[in-house]
Design a protein around this motif. Structure first.
Motif, mmCIF file in Angstrom:
data_model
loop_
_atom_site.group_PDB
_atom_site.id
_atom_site.type_symbol
_atom_site.label_atom_id
_atom_site.label_comp_id
_atom_site.label_asym_id
_atom_site.label_seq_id
_atom_site.Cartn_x
_atom_site.Cartn_y
_atom_site.Cartn_z
ATOM 1 N N ALA A 104 1.004 -1.278 0.149
ATOM 2 C CA ALA A 104 -0.187 -0.131 -0.125
ATOM 3 C C ALA A 104 0.515 1.135 0.047
ATOM 4 C CB ALA A 104 -0.803 0.013 1.131
ATOM 5 N N LEU A 105 1.853 1.444 0.232
ATOM 6 C CA LEU A 105 2.715 2.340 0.713
ATOM 7 C C LEU A 105 3.328 2.626 -0.811
ATOM 8 C CD1 LEU A 105 4.890 2.099 3.764
ATOM 9 C CD2 LEU A 105 2.795 3.769 3.789
ATOM 10 N N ARG A 106 3.693 1.976 -1.467
ATOM 11 C CA ARG A 106 3.627 2.152 -3.498
ATOM 12 C C ARG A 106 2.899 4.011 -3.432
ATOM 13 N NH1 ARG A 106 6.795 -1.723 -5.951
ATOM 14 N NH2 ARG A 106 7.491 -3.276 -4.229
ATOM 15 N N THR A 107 1.590 3.892 -2.825
ATOM 16 C CA THR A 107 0.525 4.931 -3.539
ATOM 17 C C THR A 107 0.643 6.131 -1.876
ATOM 18 O OG1 THR A 107 -0.842 3.635 -1.914
ATOM 19 C CG2 THR A 107 -0.617 3.082 -4.437
ATOM 20 N N ALA A 108 -0.307 7.183 -2.263
ATOM 21 C CA ALA A 108 -0.784 7.575 -1.255
ATOM 22 C C ALA A 108 -1.579 8.425 -1.629
ATOM 23 C CB ALA A 108 0.654 8.973 -1.397
ATOM 24 N N GLY A 109 -1.974 8.967 -0.001
ATOM 25 C CA GLY A 109 -3.254 9.584 -0.324
ATOM 26 C C GLY A 109 -4.499 9.113 -0.735
ATOM 27 N N VAL A 110 -5.541 9.659 -1.003
ATOM 28 C CA VAL A 110 -6.836 8.909 -1.710
ATOM 29 C C VAL A 110 -6.502 8.202 -2.100
ATOM 30 C CG1 VAL A 110 -8.980 8.374 -2.878
ATOM 31 C CG2 VAL A 110 -7.915 11.328 -2.513
ATOM 32 N N ALA A 111 -5.286 7.373 -3.326
ATOM 33 C CA ALA A 111 -4.708 5.862 -3.760
ATOM 34 C C ALA A 111 -5.071 5.107 -2.450
ATOM 35 C CB ALA A 111 -3.964 5.739 -4.856
ATOM 36 N N PHE A 112 -3.805 5.502 -1.444
ATOM 37 C CA PHE A 112 -3.548 5.319 0.048
ATOM 38 C C PHE A 112 -4.668 4.335 0.735
ATOM 39 C CE2 PHE A 112 -3.530 3.977 4.124
ATOM 40 C CZ PHE A 112 -1.645 3.267 4.038
ATOM 41 N N MET A 113 -6.407 5.202 0.513
ATOM 42 C CA MET A 113 -7.080 4.590 1.385
ATOM 43 C C MET A 113 -8.074 3.700 0.405
ATOM 44 S SD MET A 113 -9.052 8.447 3.103
ATOM 45 C CE MET A 113 -9.631 8.897 0.943
ATOM 46 N N ILE A 114 -8.109 3.387 -0.382
ATOM 47 C CA ILE A 114 -8.581 3.075 -1.729
ATOM 48 C C ILE A 114 -8.098 1.225 -1.532
ATOM 49 C CG2 ILE A 114 -9.410 2.141 -3.940
ATOM 50 C CD1 ILE A 114 -9.483 5.308 -4.266
ATOM 51 N N VAL A 115 -6.522 1.285 -1.507
ATOM 52 C CA VAL A 115 -5.994 0.075 -1.463
ATOM 53 C C VAL A 115 -6.450 -0.768 -0.264
ATOM 54 C CG1 VAL A 115 -3.957 -0.456 -2.126
ATOM 55 C CG2 VAL A 115 -4.368 0.874 -3.547
ATOM 56 N N THR A 116 -6.231 0.608 0.913
ATOM 57 C CA THR A 116 -5.950 0.339 2.647
ATOM 58 C C THR A 116 -8.025 -1.151 2.308
ATOM 59 O OG1 THR A 116 -6.836 1.513 3.760
ATOM 60 C CG2 THR A 116 -4.484 0.936 3.368
ATOM 61 N N LEU A 117 -8.867 -0.407 1.287
ATOM 62 C CA LEU A 117 -10.241 -0.730 1.659
ATOM 63 C C LEU A 117 -9.875 -2.379 1.134
ATOM 64 C CD1 LEU A 117 -13.092 -0.617 2.643
ATOM 65 C CD2 LEU A 117 -13.367 0.829 0.686
ATOM 66 N N MET A 118 -9.512 -2.266 -0.216
ATOM 67 C CA MET A 118 -9.529 -2.921 -1.060
ATOM 68 C C MET A 118 -9.793 -4.982 -0.261
ATOM 69 S SD MET A 118 -8.541 -1.880 -4.592
ATOM 70 C CE MET A 118 -8.095 -3.038 -5.192
ATOM 71 N N PHE A 119 -8.188 -4.630 0.279
ATOM 72 C CA PHE A 119 -6.857 -6.135 1.074
ATOM 73 C C PHE A 119 -7.801 -5.945 2.276
ATOM 74 C CE2 PHE A 119 -2.584 -4.242 -0.647
ATOM 75 C CZ PHE A 119 -2.567 -5.210 -0.298
ATOM 76 N N ALA A 120 -8.654 -4.825 2.697
ATOM 77 C CA ALA A 120 -9.641 -5.396 3.882
ATOM 78 C C ALA A 120 -11.246 -5.962 3.111
ATOM 79 C CB ALA A 120 -10.154 -4.273 4.754
ATOM 80 N N GLN A 121 -11.132 -6.142 1.985
ATOM 81 C CA GLN A 121 -12.678 -6.771 1.456
ATOM 82 C C GLN A 121 -12.286 -7.539 0.373
ATOM 83 O OE1 GLN A 121 -15.375 -5.127 2.485
ATOM 84 N NE2 GLN A 121 -16.799 -5.459 0.697
ATOM 85 N N ALA A 122 -10.511 -7.787 0.005
ATOM 86 C CA ALA A 122 -10.520 -9.071 0.298
ATOM 87 C C ALA A 122 -10.157 -10.402 1.563
ATOM 88 C CB ALA A 122 -9.064 -8.996 -0.451
ATOM 89 N N GLY A 123 -10.434 -9.732 2.160
ATOM 90 C CA GLY A 123 -9.626 -10.036 3.614
ATOM 91 C C GLY A 123 -11.360 -10.679 4.136
ATOM 92 N N TYR A 124 -12.336 -9.839 4.217
ATOM 93 C CA TYR A 124 -12.863 -10.589 4.427
ATOM 94 C C TYR A 124 -14.012 -11.768 3.424
ATOM 95 C CZ TYR A 124 -18.203 -9.879 5.033
ATOM 96 O OH TYR A 124 -19.994 -10.248 4.675
#
Length: 314
Positions: A104-124
């Motif tokens: 996720a640290l390859r991104t920043a700002g809004v992109a970072f938020m979206i990437v973390t959300l995508m990982f969480a959804q993948a985990g769910y």
């Protein structure tokens, strides 16, 4: 008392006050505060990443669930004892955070938020997919006889509260030591001005990743403890809701304050608890209170106190 001594005295006082509450609170509030203390550790983990490193995540439910399932699955399917299972939960939270952070640290700002959300959804979705082992939304119950640590029954109310208190107290002083250390000062510098911190020679990416791993370990500890103390493991704790809640708790209590997560989690829990006894539309009352706090205390309850009267609060 000097400014250096005040924070330590305050946090010791809070720990002692919460310990005394074990003997003073009525039955309902005794159980509620055990839950709040455990979830406050979850919020403290989020605060390390958001409040001090300035990284806004929408995927922290993944770290909480990593601790929850990292503890629960080995106990359920392999018969692992509670003590090593708890440590495995902490390790799982830190490991998942390290992997997610590195990507996720390859991104920043809004992109970072979206990437973390995508990982969480993948985990769910992963939890739902492996229904045979995780039982999906239904979840599974950890047997009471398995929920013993060093011979103590964690299902007993007094033991459960003291275990939650111990977890919170250790986490609180770990975070306090971190934010007052040179590494903590660097995190604040990165939050305030990342480019300037980089120009001063700090490895910004390494410090950010370190903050994410510490955050994941604290969230994993909260998840593992929650499963042990309350005996339930379910996919609900990996849902988007549990990524939003720690953000709200931190914003309410005060981002970048050690005790803010506890204050925010307690306030939100009792606000919903009291308003649900008045009306079925209790979230409307909670929403109105959140809007009022945002307008009149934008730095959060403890953040406003620090800004107005107590600048020494860490």
């Amino acid at each position: 008392m000097t400014g250096l001594m005040k924070p330590g005295a305050l946090h010791v006082g809070v720990a002692l006050l919460l310990l005394a509450a074990n003997f003073l609170l009525p039955e309902y509030h005794h159980g509620a505060m055990a839950r709040v203390l455990t979830l406050a550790v979850f919020a403290m983990g989020y605060n390390v990443m958001f409040g001090y490193a300035g990284l806004l995540s929408l995927g922290h439910a993944l770290f909480f669930a990593a601790g929850l399932y990292g503890m629960g699955l080995p106990m359920q399917h392999l018969g692992l004892a509670a003590e090593p299972a708890f440590l495995l939960g902490i390790f799982s939270g830190a490991l998942v955070a390290a992997v997610v952070g590195a990507l996720a640290l390859r991104t920043a700002g809004v992109a970072f938020m979206i990437v973390t959300l995508m990982f969480a959804q993948a985990g769910y979705l992963t939890i739902l997919y492996f229904l045979e082992y995780t039982r999906g939304d239904e979840g599974f119950v950890i047997a009471r006889e398995a929920r013993t640590v060093f011979g103590l029954d964690l299902a007993a109310p007094e033991v459960r509260y003291l275990a939650a208190w111990l977890l919170f107290t250790v986490a609180m002083f770990v975070v306090l030591a971190l934010v007052r250390s040179p590494a903590g000062r660097v995190l604040v510098a990165i939050r305030e001005n990342e480019e300037r911190a980089r120009m001063l020679g700090y490895d910004v990416a390494r410090y950010k990743l370190g903050a994410i791993v510490v955050s994941g370990a604290l969230c994993g500890a909260a998840g593992a403890a929650y499963g042990l103390l309350f005996g339930y493991v379910g996919a609900t704790f990996a849902s988007v809701q549990y990524s939003i809640l720690p953000l709200l708790w931190v914003l309410l209590g005060g981002a970048g304050t050690v005790l803010g997560p506890l204050l925010g989690a307690t306030f939100m829990f009792y606000l919903i608890d009291l308003s649900s006894g008045i009306t079925d539309a209790y979230m409307l009352i909670a929403g109105a209170a959140l809007v009022a706090l945002t307008l009149f205390a934008p730095a959060g309850l403890l953040g406003e106190l620090r800004r107005r009267a107590c600048p020494w609060l860490p």
